[in-house]
Design a protein around this motif. Structure first.
Motif: not given
Length: 308
Positions: A222-223, A227-228, A234-235, A247-250
């Motif tokens: 999961i981590a 990270e990915e 970011n890109r 990500i949290v909301v998703t």
């Protein structure tokens, strides 16, 4: 032929018949003449002189068996009955001794058996009597051979065929054996239960270890996925804080979707309003912002302190 001759002929016929006699196989006949020993006749058709010789007796040359029951006491004061079977036979070359030296061979053998058994058994404990019954039989045979050989008898074999303790002692022995067997059974059952408990504990420990390893692997994956995901966001111009919030909301909405697919689920997620996702995102952005501000303030304070 005159009538008076008939009795003479009949008498002569019986006298003629008395000359011959038959001795059966494995039998010896003792012939006496005028009451004195004359000869030994063996199997077959034999002759003797009428009115002079007579068959004094016959002896069997077959192996015979005599069972003698002896009651005696052991070293530990237990009365016991032993059945001793003696196999014997008349020696073919000593028929004379067997016939004339001993009238009642059974009584003689019985006396020697009593004497030997009552001399040997009182030296032994009851358990030893069962274990050493062959030694008792050998002692009886040795004594009988030495004594009966002079009387023309050969002791073939002696066997202790039965050992019967007193009824009360036998009952006590049975209770002791039953108690020992129950004790042994209880020990085996205890060992089996202990093995089951140990193996069950080992299985549970292994299960917990594997479960923990699985959870650790799951969290690691999961981590790595998070990270990915952050790198991808970011890109495209989204910073780390916004990416984390997104990500949290998703994941929140994914959770709601998975709960909706379970028709039999009784789980209720609180709060469950449409603004939850937005509020969660705002709260996370605010917390990240405040955390950054606190971090910058701490760095500035440390820098000012170093400059002083």
């Amino acid at each position: 032929m005159p009538i008076y001759m008939y009795p003479v002929i009949v008498i002569g016929f019986f006298v003629f018949l008395s000359i011959f006699f038959i001795v059966k196989q494995q039998t010896a006949a003792v012939i006496e003449r005028f009451g004195r020993y004359q000869s030994i006749r063996h199997s077959g058709l034999q002759l003797k002189i009428p009115l002079m010789d007579r068959i004094a007796g016959k002896l069997s040359l077959k192996i015979q068996q005599l069972d003698v029951i002896v009651e005696t006491k052991t070293l530990d004061d237990v009365f016991v009955k032993l059945k001793v079977s003696v196999q014997y036979k008349v020696i073919k070359d000593k028929v004379y001794d067997a016939f004339y030296k001993l009238d009642y061979p059974h009584d003689q053998i019985t006396s020697y058996v009593f004497d030997v058994v009552r001399a040997e058994v009182p030296k032994m404990r009851l358990d030893d009597v069962f274990v050493k019954k062959d030694d008792i039989a050998i002692a009886v045979k040795t004594e009988l051979n030495d004594a009966m050989m002079d009387y023309g008898y050969d002791i073939i074999k002696t066997l202790v065929t039965d050992i019967d303790p007193d009824a009360q002692v036998k009952a006590a022995m049975n209770r002791i054996n039953a108690a020992d067997r129950e004790k042994t059974a209880a020990q085996y059952e205890g060992d089996a239960q202990r093995i089951l408990i140990v193996e069950k504990a080992k299985a549970e420990a292994e299960s917990k270890r594997l479960q923990g390893q699985g959870i650790a692997d799951q969290r690691r994956e999961i981590a790595r996925g998070l990270e990915e995901s952050v790198e991808v966001l970011n890109r495209v111009g989204i910073n780390s804080q916004e990416a984390s919030a997104l990500i949290v909301v998703t994941q929140h909405y994914d959770t709601l979707q998975s709960l909706g697919e379970e028709t039999n689920s009784n789980l209720i997620l609180l709060p469950n309003s449409p603004q939850v996702g937005s509020n969660m995102l705002n709260d996370m952005v605010a917390s990240f912002t405040a955390s950054n501000q606190i971090g910058e303030a701490m760095k500035k304070a440390q820098k000012d302190k170093d400059n002083e």
